[in-house]
Design a protein around this motif. Sequence first.
Motif, PDB file in Angstrom:
ATOM      1  N   THR A 141     -16.877   9.712 -18.600  1.00 44.02           N
ATOM      2  CA  THR A 141     -17.602   9.378 -17.387  1.00 44.02           C
ATOM      3  C   THR A 141     -16.853   9.950 -16.198  1.00 44.02           C
ATOM      4  N   GLU A 142     -17.541  10.009 -15.073  1.00 44.20           N
ATOM      5  CA  GLU A 142     -16.900  10.488 -13.852  1.00 44.20           C
ATOM      6  C   GLU A 142     -17.377   9.629 -12.682  1.00 44.20           C
ATOM      7  N   ILE A 143     -16.694   9.766 -11.576  1.00 48.66           N
ATOM      8  CA  ILE A 143     -16.975   9.002 -10.371  1.00 48.66           C
ATOM      9  C   ILE A 143     -18.395   9.289  -9.875  1.00 48.66           C
ATOM     10  N   SER A 144     -19.047   8.272  -9.336  1.00 51.49           N
ATOM     11  CA  SER A 144     -20.415   8.473  -8.843  1.00 51.49           C
ATOM     12  C   SER A 144     -20.394   9.335  -7.583  1.00 51.49           C
ATOM     13  N   PRO A 145     -21.420  10.139  -7.378  1.00 55.18           N
ATOM     14  CA  PRO A 145     -21.476  10.987  -6.186  1.00 55.18           C
ATOM     15  C   PRO A 145     -21.428  10.182  -4.883  1.00 55.18           C
ATOM     16  N   LYS A 146     -22.060   9.008  -4.868  1.00 57.29           N
ATOM     17  CA  LYS A 146     -22.046   8.180  -3.661  1.00 57.29           C
ATOM     18  C   LYS A 146     -20.626   7.717  -3.341  1.00 57.29           C
TER      19      LYS A 146
ATOM     20  N   SER B 297     -17.870   9.205  -4.249  1.00 57.65           N
ATOM     21  CA  SER B 297     -17.131  10.401  -3.833  1.00 57.65           C
ATOM     22  C   SER B 297     -17.367  10.688  -2.349  1.00 57.65           C
ATOM     23  N   LYS B 298     -18.615  10.591  -1.910  1.00 59.10           N
ATOM     24  CA  LYS B 298     -18.941  10.811  -0.498  1.00 59.10           C
ATOM     25  C   LYS B 298     -18.293   9.746   0.383  1.00 59.10           C
ATOM     26  N   ALA B 299     -18.294   8.501  -0.083  1.00 57.22           N
ATOM     27  CA  ALA B 299     -17.687   7.410   0.689  1.00 57.22           C
ATOM     28  C   ALA B 299     -16.193   7.644   0.874  1.00 57.22           C
ATOM     29  N   VAL B 300     -15.510   8.104  -0.177  1.00 58.23           N
ATOM     30  CA  VAL B 300     -14.073   8.368  -0.087  1.00 58.23           C
ATOM     31  C   VAL B 300     -13.790   9.495   0.905  1.00 58.23           C
ATOM     32  N   VAL B 301     -14.620  10.524   0.887  1.00 55.57           N
ATOM     33  CA  VAL B 301     -14.453  11.623   1.846  1.00 55.57           C
ATOM     34  C   VAL B 301     -14.601  11.089   3.269  1.00 55.57           C
ATOM     35  N   GLU B 302     -15.618  10.272   3.494  1.00 60.83           N
ATOM     36  CA  GLU B 302     -15.836   9.709   4.833  1.00 60.83           C
ATOM     37  C   GLU B 302     -14.690   8.786   5.242  1.00 60.83           C
ATOM     38  N   LEU B 303     -14.190   7.981   4.304  1.00 60.59           N
ATOM     39  CA  LEU B 303     -13.062   7.094   4.610  1.00 60.59           C
ATOM     40  C   LEU B 303     -11.812   7.904   4.960  1.00 60.59           C
ATOM     41  N   ASP B 304     -11.568   8.979   4.206  1.00 61.48           N
ATOM     42  CA  ASP B 304     -10.415   9.836   4.509  1.00 61.48           C
ATOM     43  C   ASP B 304     -10.539  10.454   5.898  1.00 61.48           C
ATOM     44  N   GLU B 305     -11.746  10.920   6.248  1.00 64.96           N
ATOM     45  CA  GLU B 305     -11.977  11.497   7.579  1.00 64.96           C
ATOM     46  C   GLU B 305     -11.741  10.443   8.663  1.00 64.96           C
ATOM     47  N   LEU B 306     -12.283   9.268   8.436  1.00 63.25           N
ATOM     48  CA  LEU B 306     -12.160   8.175   9.396  1.00 63.25           C
ATOM     49  C   LEU B 306     -10.700   7.784   9.606  1.00 63.25           C
ATOM     50  N   LEU B 307      -9.975   7.602   8.520  1.00 55.76           N
ATOM     51  CA  LEU B 307      -8.575   7.180   8.613  1.00 55.76           C
ATOM     52  C   LEU B 307      -7.686   8.301   9.149  1.00 55.76           C
ATOM     53  N   ALA B 308      -8.019   9.543   8.827  1.00 58.98           N
ATOM     54  CA  ALA B 308      -7.245  10.665   9.362  1.00 58.98           C
ATOM     55  C   ALA B 308      -7.390  10.725  10.885  1.00 58.98           C
TER      56      ALA B 308
END
Length: 126
Positions: free
Chosen positions: A69-74, A76-87
């Motif tokens: 199995t792999e991480i859900s696309p949603k 994955s998108k949330a993690v990208v947004e969280l990284d952008e936000l925290l950065a």
Amino acid sequence: MAMYPTLTEMGITSPGEISSYELFEDIGEEDVLRVRYRRKPGSLLPEIRVYRFRRIGVPAAQTGDKAATEISPKLSKAVVELDELLAAHGEVSSLAAQINDAMTAIEMEMARVRSLTRQIRETTGG
């Protein structure tokens, strides 16, 4: 359009209050995202919210006939947004550091499994 559409879709209405997040795989076929908030004193809102995401099956042809199995696309998108936000707030730890922490935890778990396996063999004489 919202600045963080996936987080908004998840019900996060105050992204500016997010201080960190943790991501881990739960028992079963789920990933768990734990989001921590910096709340104002006296706030009745939770300091931590937990979101669960079903993992997505990967075709056997891609994994050499092993079920995977792999991480859900949603997520994955949330993690990208969280990284952008925290950065933007200067609070994100590097992806390499997060991966290193995860690998250390996996190595410790594997050592425990090897120890238990060795104890079973010694006990059963196998």
